[in-house]
Design a protein around this motif. Structure first.
Motif, mmCIF file in Angstrom:
data_model
loop_
_atom_site.group_PDB
_atom_site.id
_atom_site.type_symbol
_atom_site.label_atom_id
_atom_site.label_comp_id
_atom_site.label_asym_id
_atom_site.label_seq_id
_atom_site.Cartn_x
_atom_site.Cartn_y
_atom_site.Cartn_z
ATOM 1 N N LYS A 32 0.790 -1.230 0.000
ATOM 2 C CA LYS A 32 0.000 0.000 0.000
ATOM 3 C C LYS A 32 0.828 1.289 0.000
ATOM 4 O O LYS A 32 0.290 2.360 -0.173
ATOM 5 C CB LYS A 32 -0.970 0.011 1.184
ATOM 6 N N VAL A 33 2.152 1.192 0.184
ATOM 7 C CA VAL A 33 2.990 2.385 0.262
ATOM 8 C C VAL A 33 3.945 2.407 -0.930
ATOM 9 O O VAL A 33 4.607 1.423 -1.220
ATOM 10 C CB VAL A 33 3.795 2.399 1.587
ATOM 11 N N GLU A 34 4.000 3.542 -1.608
ATOM 12 C CA GLU A 34 4.856 3.667 -2.790
ATOM 13 C C GLU A 34 6.210 4.239 -2.389
ATOM 14 O O GLU A 34 6.473 5.425 -2.532
ATOM 15 C CB GLU A 34 4.172 4.542 -3.835
ATOM 16 N N THR A 35 7.093 3.371 -1.878
ATOM 17 C CA THR A 35 8.399 3.820 -1.404
ATOM 18 C C THR A 35 9.494 3.661 -2.457
ATOM 19 O O THR A 35 10.527 4.310 -2.368
ATOM 20 C CB THR A 35 8.814 3.055 -0.140
ATOM 21 N N ALA A 36 9.305 2.809 -3.429
ATOM 22 C CA ALA A 36 10.324 2.627 -4.461
ATOM 23 C C ALA A 36 10.296 3.810 -5.428
ATOM 24 O O ALA A 36 9.274 4.481 -5.587
ATOM 25 C CB ALA A 36 10.093 1.327 -5.224
#
Length: 136
Positions: A32-36
């Protein structure tokens, strides 16, 4: 702004950074988290000097597409800002590696002493192996 050297810098508009979801382990957080970070850099449209562009396009690197676009995916870290820094540093390293001139290797002949040492070592090994034979 990314500083490559004292005279060469890249403006922010030249580098396209997009946040994407990372792959691999991590479970609910990864899903759910767009860290890339997905970095795209168009060599032909950039403000790099011509020599930089030529050498980058000549590189046979899998990160450079046929159209001359460098694509780097950074997902090593847990935060987006650290992945962004990592992607920018990898882009800088790629550009700098293209500008390094490889030293030309000149073939040389071995010296007399090195030939003698090599033959002496071969004789020692041969004598040692001769001792392993059957006793008559």
């Amino acid at each position: 702004m990314l500083e490559i050297s004292n005279t060469v810098t890249l403006a922010d508009w030249e580098i396209e950074l997009t946040g994407i979801r990372a792959t691999g382990n991590g479970g609910q957080r990864v899903n759910k988290v767009e860290t890339a970070i997905h970095l795209r850099f168009d060599i032909n449209r950039s403000s790099l000097p011509a020599i930089y562009k030529q050498r980058l396009l000549k590189l046979s690197d899998s990160r450079i597409s046929q159209d001359g676009i460098i694509i780097i995916k950074a997902q090593s870290f847990r935060t987006q800002s650290m992945n962004k820094d990592d992607a920018l540093q990898r882009l800088k390293a790629l550009i700098l590696s293209a500008m390094q001139v490889k030293k030309v290797r000149r073939a040389t002949t071995p010296t007399k002493a090195s030939k003698r040492r090599r033959l002496d070592a071969k004789k020692r090994v041969s004598a040692n192996k001769a001792l392993r034979g059957k006793v008559l």
